[in-house]
Design a protein around this motif. Sequence first.
Motif, mmCIF file in Angstrom:
data_model
loop_
_atom_site.group_PDB
_atom_site.id
_atom_site.type_symbol
_atom_site.label_atom_id
_atom_site.label_comp_id
_atom_site.label_asym_id
_atom_site.label_seq_id
_atom_site.Cartn_x
_atom_site.Cartn_y
_atom_site.Cartn_z
ATOM 1 N N PHE A 1 0.859 -1.339 0.094
ATOM 2 C CA PHE A 1 -0.155 0.043 0.006
ATOM 3 C C PHE A 1 0.794 1.218 -0.091
ATOM 4 N N GLY A 2 1.977 1.364 0.591
ATOM 5 C CA GLY A 2 2.906 2.379 0.449
ATOM 6 C C GLY A 2 3.316 2.858 -0.963
ATOM 7 N N MET B 1 5.455 12.480 -2.708
ATOM 8 C CA MET B 1 4.356 12.091 -1.716
ATOM 9 C C MET B 1 4.860 11.597 -0.620
ATOM 10 N N PRO B 2 4.295 11.821 0.456
ATOM 11 C CA PRO B 2 4.653 11.295 1.744
ATOM 12 C C PRO B 2 4.975 9.860 1.759
ATOM 13 N N LEU B 3 5.750 9.396 2.833
ATOM 14 C CA LEU B 3 5.872 8.009 2.742
ATOM 15 C C LEU B 3 5.087 7.415 3.987
ATOM 16 N N LEU B 4 3.936 6.423 3.610
ATOM 17 C CA LEU B 4 3.042 5.901 4.286
ATOM 18 C C LEU B 4 3.553 5.004 5.472
ATOM 19 N N GLU B 5 3.168 5.537 6.657
ATOM 20 C CA GLU B 5 3.648 4.796 7.666
ATOM 21 C C GLU B 5 2.954 3.255 7.843
ATOM 22 N N ASN C 1 7.316 3.342 11.799
ATOM 23 C CA ASN C 1 8.101 3.379 10.452
ATOM 24 C C ASN C 1 7.479 3.313 9.052
ATOM 25 N N LYS C 2 8.173 3.557 8.117
ATOM 26 C CA LYS C 2 7.533 3.525 6.738
ATOM 27 C C LYS C 2 6.896 2.314 6.434
ATOM 28 N N MET C 3 6.199 1.791 5.830
ATOM 29 C CA MET C 3 5.715 0.714 5.086
ATOM 30 C C MET C 3 6.733 0.134 4.410
ATOM 31 N N TYR D 1 3.691 -4.351 6.641
ATOM 32 C CA TYR D 1 3.078 -3.852 5.294
ATOM 33 C C TYR D 1 1.753 -4.526 4.941
ATOM 34 N N ILE D 2 1.192 -3.908 4.168
ATOM 35 C CA ILE D 2 -0.337 -4.481 3.589
ATOM 36 C C ILE D 2 -0.083 -4.687 2.153
ATOM 37 N N GLY D 3 0.058 -5.984 1.592
ATOM 38 C CA GLY D 3 0.431 -5.899 0.187
ATOM 39 C C GLY D 3 -0.710 -6.121 -0.769
ATOM 40 N N VAL D 4 -0.561 -5.496 -1.979
ATOM 41 C CA VAL D 4 -1.346 -5.411 -3.004
ATOM 42 C C VAL D 4 -2.082 -6.795 -3.318
ATOM 43 N N THR D 5 -1.283 -7.891 -3.230
ATOM 44 C CA THR D 5 -1.633 -9.293 -3.354
ATOM 45 C C THR D 5 -1.970 -10.001 -2.245
#
Length: 399
Positions: A51-52, A218-222, A228-230, A237-241
């Motif tokens: 998602f980042g 663009m900002p870095l998504l936490e 921490n950044k994703m 993280y949350i993966g697209v897949t």
Amino acid sequence: MIQEAMNEIKRGVAEIIDVERIEKLLKDYFENGKNYYVKAGFDPTAPDLHFGHTVLLQKMAVLQKCGAIVQFLIGDFTGMIGDPTGKNETRKKLDKETVLKNAESYKEQVFKVLDPTKTEVMFNSLWLEELGASGIIELTTTFNVARMLEREDFEKRYKSQAPISISEFLYPLLQGYDSVAMKCDIEMGGTDQKFNLLMGRQLQRTYNVGKEQAVVMMPLLEGLDGVNKMSKSLGNYIGVTDEPSDMFGKVLSISDDLMWRYYELLSALSLEAIATCKDDVATGKVHPKVAKENLALELVTRYHNVDLANAAKEEFNNVHKKNELPTDIKEFSCDGPIWIAKALVDCKISPSTSQSRRDIKQGAVKINQEKVSDEQLQLEQGEYILQVGKRKFAKLKVI
């Protein structure tokens, strides 16, 4: 119309360099139908996007609606060097086969967000291989070492006497040269890419391209930890897949404060609608969990479909409210006896035995829905439902 478009483009943006140029590009499009080119580069160092990454993709999709042709650049050449941004050590190089395999995976994923009819997928090996030794030597004359060492990550490594390879100095130059070859009007990237993005502007000027790209950062998504950044390496993280149930559960796991950051950067809702939702939560009209569920439903629907999103919500409620087990649990088998910490790793619900032990100490591990407290537990012959936290499950048959 131009101002309305600019407002949507500026939403969530950290910094824009040369706003006037973007306004002129919009004017030419809305008045004369003239398209313009927006570049964003991705080094295929991992096979999946999270998602980042989509923070950038969604802004590119907004620009597509405002006349942009997106140049989705896969850095198959630069990916074999590795972007040194934010790194405190030299990155390992990837072989070409891995880079190309990851690139194909990227192509499948980006069109969940971008309009394929307004997207050009490009590979920078096309022009960087043709540049040759003489061209690369000429490129190095456009920038000096002192300026390169002004870059924060290089400066830190230089002062700490950590090694910096010459190839890493080449990376921002090659990324900047991409902008020369592609003749883009706008380049997009995260705030950590500012040095590289400005390099593109400078090299377009040096090579007399006839334009200087505007820059949108663009900002870095936490990540899920909210700190921490994703990042896949950090496991936040949350993966697209990701599977629908995993994606839904991960969104529900973020803090109430972080939820609004995700709404702003990931949701397709208008800022006005988000502000209304935030007010409703603040006044107690809407529970924070309901707002979070609505965001999770939107995101799972985007990357899967509405039926799978609703099914993920139902399963989440069954598991967490009714203490039921998920309907689809991966199954594993092994010869026994097996140490519980190793079993969790082998069943892919823990990254390491040391993490398994920490989770057991914290009461996050269950067997057959009963908490485990013994770090040295040996699983004898039988069948077990293993669980770590609220979202990770596995069936293990010990033979």
